[in-house]
Design an enzyme around this catalytic site. Structure first.
Site, mmCIF file in Angstrom:
data_model
loop_
_atom_site.group_PDB
_atom_site.id
_atom_site.type_symbol
_atom_site.label_atom_id
_atom_site.label_comp_id
_atom_site.label_asym_id
_atom_site.label_seq_id
_atom_site.Cartn_x
_atom_site.Cartn_y
_atom_site.Cartn_z
ATOM 1 N N TYR A 138 52.094 40.471 30.550
ATOM 2 C CA TYR A 138 50.989 41.306 30.071
ATOM 3 C C TYR A 138 51.327 41.834 28.680
ATOM 4 O O TYR A 138 52.101 42.793 28.535
ATOM 5 C CB TYR A 138 50.728 42.480 31.025
ATOM 6 C CG TYR A 138 50.184 42.084 32.391
ATOM 7 C CD1 TYR A 138 49.606 40.826 32.626
ATOM 8 C CD2 TYR A 138 50.231 42.984 33.455
ATOM 9 C CE1 TYR A 138 49.122 40.486 33.881
ATOM 10 C CE2 TYR A 138 49.742 42.645 34.711
ATOM 11 C CZ TYR A 138 49.190 41.392 34.915
ATOM 12 O OH TYR A 138 48.696 41.061 36.151
ATOM 13 N N SER A 156 41.648 43.052 40.375
ATOM 14 C CA SER A 156 40.267 43.038 39.857
ATOM 15 C C SER A 156 39.283 43.530 40.924
ATOM 16 O O SER A 156 38.253 42.879 41.182
ATOM 17 C CB SER A 156 39.889 41.648 39.326
ATOM 18 O OG SER A 156 40.794 41.220 38.331
ATOM 19 N N PRO A 157 39.559 44.682 41.559
ATOM 20 C CA PRO A 157 38.733 45.138 42.695
ATOM 21 C C PRO A 157 37.337 45.608 42.276
ATOM 22 O O PRO A 157 36.468 45.764 43.133
ATOM 23 C CB PRO A 157 39.551 46.303 43.271
ATOM 24 C CG PRO A 157 40.317 46.842 42.103
ATOM 25 C CD PRO A 157 40.647 45.626 41.267
ATOM 26 N N LEU A 158 37.145 45.826 40.968
ATOM 27 C CA LEU A 158 35.812 46.240 40.507
ATOM 28 C C LEU A 158 35.092 45.072 39.835
ATOM 29 O O LEU A 158 34.166 45.280 39.046
ATOM 30 C CB LEU A 158 35.943 47.422 39.524
ATOM 31 C CG LEU A 158 36.548 48.690 40.127
ATOM 32 C CD1 LEU A 158 36.784 49.747 39.043
ATOM 33 C CD2 LEU A 158 35.645 49.258 41.223
ATOM 34 N N GLY A 180 35.215 45.545 36.337
ATOM 35 C CA GLY A 180 34.462 46.708 35.857
ATOM 36 C C GLY A 180 32.995 46.643 36.199
ATOM 37 O O GLY A 180 32.316 47.668 36.300
ATOM 38 N N SER A 184 31.229 49.003 38.699
ATOM 39 C CA SER A 184 31.115 50.439 38.405
ATOM 40 C C SER A 184 29.681 50.803 38.019
ATOM 41 O O SER A 184 29.341 51.971 37.936
ATOM 42 C CB SER A 184 32.045 50.816 37.244
ATOM 43 O OG SER A 184 31.568 50.233 36.046
ATOM 44 N N ALA A 185 28.870 49.778 37.755
ATOM 45 C CA ALA A 185 27.483 49.978 37.316
ATOM 46 C C ALA A 185 27.397 50.663 35.954
ATOM 47 O O ALA A 185 26.365 51.232 35.613
ATOM 48 C CB ALA A 185 26.682 50.762 38.373
ATOM 49 N N HIS A 238 53.963 35.147 40.186
ATOM 50 C CA HIS A 238 52.607 35.409 39.689
ATOM 51 C C HIS A 238 51.596 34.319 40.083
ATOM 52 O O HIS A 238 50.433 34.597 40.352
ATOM 53 C CB HIS A 238 52.675 35.531 38.158
ATOM 54 C CG HIS A 238 51.653 36.410 37.549
ATOM 55 N ND1 HIS A 238 51.894 37.181 36.436
ATOM 56 C CD2 HIS A 238 50.370 36.663 37.871
ATOM 57 C CE1 HIS A 238 50.806 37.845 36.105
ATOM 58 N NE2 HIS A 238 49.858 37.549 36.975
#
Ligand SMILES: NC(=O)c1ccc[n+]([C@@H]2O[C@H](COP(=O)([O-])OP(=O)(O)OC[C@H]3O[C@@H](n4cnc5c(N)ncnc54)[C@H](OP(=O)(O)O)[C@@H]3O)[C@@H](O)[C@H]2O)c1
Length: 331
Positions: free
Chosen positions: A56, A210-212, A215, A218-219, A132
């Site tokens: 990263y 990457s649970p959202l 992003g 999140s709306a 990874h």
């Protein structure tokens, strides 16, 4: 914050902090001082689980993220669980924003990588060390054997596999018990629910990356959101195109309604939904912003009933949905 157990005994905050986006894939690396403050605030808020990786970083500083975490968290090292990853490099020749990955799961690579990570993270051991990506050229038993030796040497205490499949997991676990898989998982990407029975059987935790959906869930994004084509993977993600915003409109509206009903936010509903599924699932949303760090952390207090989770799943089966980013190609 509430805590959860991964595998046999690795206690972590119910929401971990994904730190990749502070250095990589979400635009140019963020300001070090600001991110240092954010990391320390995360510890104050009860986050104890910090996720990074050897790769990263940026072209100028390929290990930016581990260096950032090492410096920022050294004063509270004994209060946090540090997770890092080895076993891939980026194909720097590629012109794509999300460069293809070249896996390397050889024991000698793992050992060398770990020494670098320990140095940058300013610690003598890692609490969780993942391969990874699976290197199909190296039998997973060899990779697992190297991890076993590192555990015996006290250099890592637990190990895991990112983007694991059932067969690899069973073979790896037979050599050295695996503590966690780290796979993509969100309301827009539920494929790895098929792993739940084997995770339950082998007592392996699921760290959801990457649970959202990067992003989107999140709306807070719309057709006018702009992402840098050189440094921000979202510029190439299928869920952030103008057409995708049209396609996802009903899903986002549903999340907003659910959020209103539960006195929460769409991001919190997205995270609470996966927390409610299994006690061994730990999402690691990433953010560079303090208010979002708090918002995401508090999703651990949003309780969804079994019926509500079932109803959300039913809606996810029928609501129209765009494609979602599936990661960089593995060469
Ligand atoms: N193992 C793997 O191969 C792999 C792959 C990808 C990621 N990961 C790990 O998983 C972590 C999380 O994944 P991710 O960062 O790709 O995706 P994510 O957590 O689904 O989404 C992160 C994005 O969402 C935004 N965001 C976060 N919380 C928000 C909120 N409450 N409201 C609005 N926007 C919000 C962030 O923007 P701001 O920064 O502007 O808030 C960021 O751009 C990474 O940091 C990394 O540690 C692992």
């Amino acid at each position: 914050m509430k805590t959860r157990i991964l595998g046999k005994d690795l206690e972590v905050s119910a929401i971990g902090l994904g730190c990749m986006g502070m250095s990589h894939a979400y635009g140019p690396a963020a300001d070090k001082k600001e991110m240092t403050d954010l990391l320390l605030k995360a510890v104050e808020e009860g986050y104890t689980f910090f996720d990074t990786a050897e790769v990263y970083g940026t072209a100028e500083n390929p290990h930016d993220n581990e260096e950032l975490l090492g410096e920022a968290l050294k004063s509270c090292r004994n209060r946090v669980v540090l997770a890092s990853k080895c076993g891939i490099r980026f194909d720097e020749e590629s012109k794509e924003v999300n460069k293809p990955l070249i896996p390397d799961g050889r024991p000698e690579t793992i050992r060398t990588s770990l020494e670098g990570s320990l140095k940058r993270l300013q610690t003598d051991h890692l609490d969780l060390y993942y391969i990874h990506r699976i290197d199909r050229k190296v039998p997973i038993e060899e990779t697992a054997g190297a991890m076993k030796e590192l555990i015996e040497a006290g250099k890592i205490t637990h190990w895991g596999i990112s983007e694991a499949d059932e067969d690899t997991l069973r073979r790896a676990h037979a050599v050295c018990p695996v503590t966690a898989v780290q796979n993509r998982y969100s309301m827009m990407y539920r494929d790895y629910e098929k792993l739940f029975p084997v995770l339950e059987e082998l007592n392996i935790g699921f760290v959801a990356f990457s649970p959202l959906a990067n992003g989107l869930l999140s709306a807070k994004y719309n057709k006018n959101s702009k992402f840098d084509a050189q440094t921000d993977y979202r510029s190439a993600m299928p869920q952030f195109t103008a057409r995708a915003f049209d396609k996802n409109e009903k899903l986002i509206r549903y999340l907003e309604e659910m959020a209103d009903k539960k006195n929460a936010t769409p991001a919190q509903i997205s995270l609470a939904w996966m927390l409610a599924k299994k006690p061994w699932i730990v999402p690691i949303p990433g953010t560079r912003k303090y208010d979002r760090l708090i918002e995401n952390g508090r999703s651990a207090d949003v309780e969804l009933t079994k019926e509500e989770v079932k109803e959300i799943d039913r809606m996810l089966d029928i609501l129209p949905m765009s494609g979602v980013f599936g990661g960089s190609k593995v060469e």
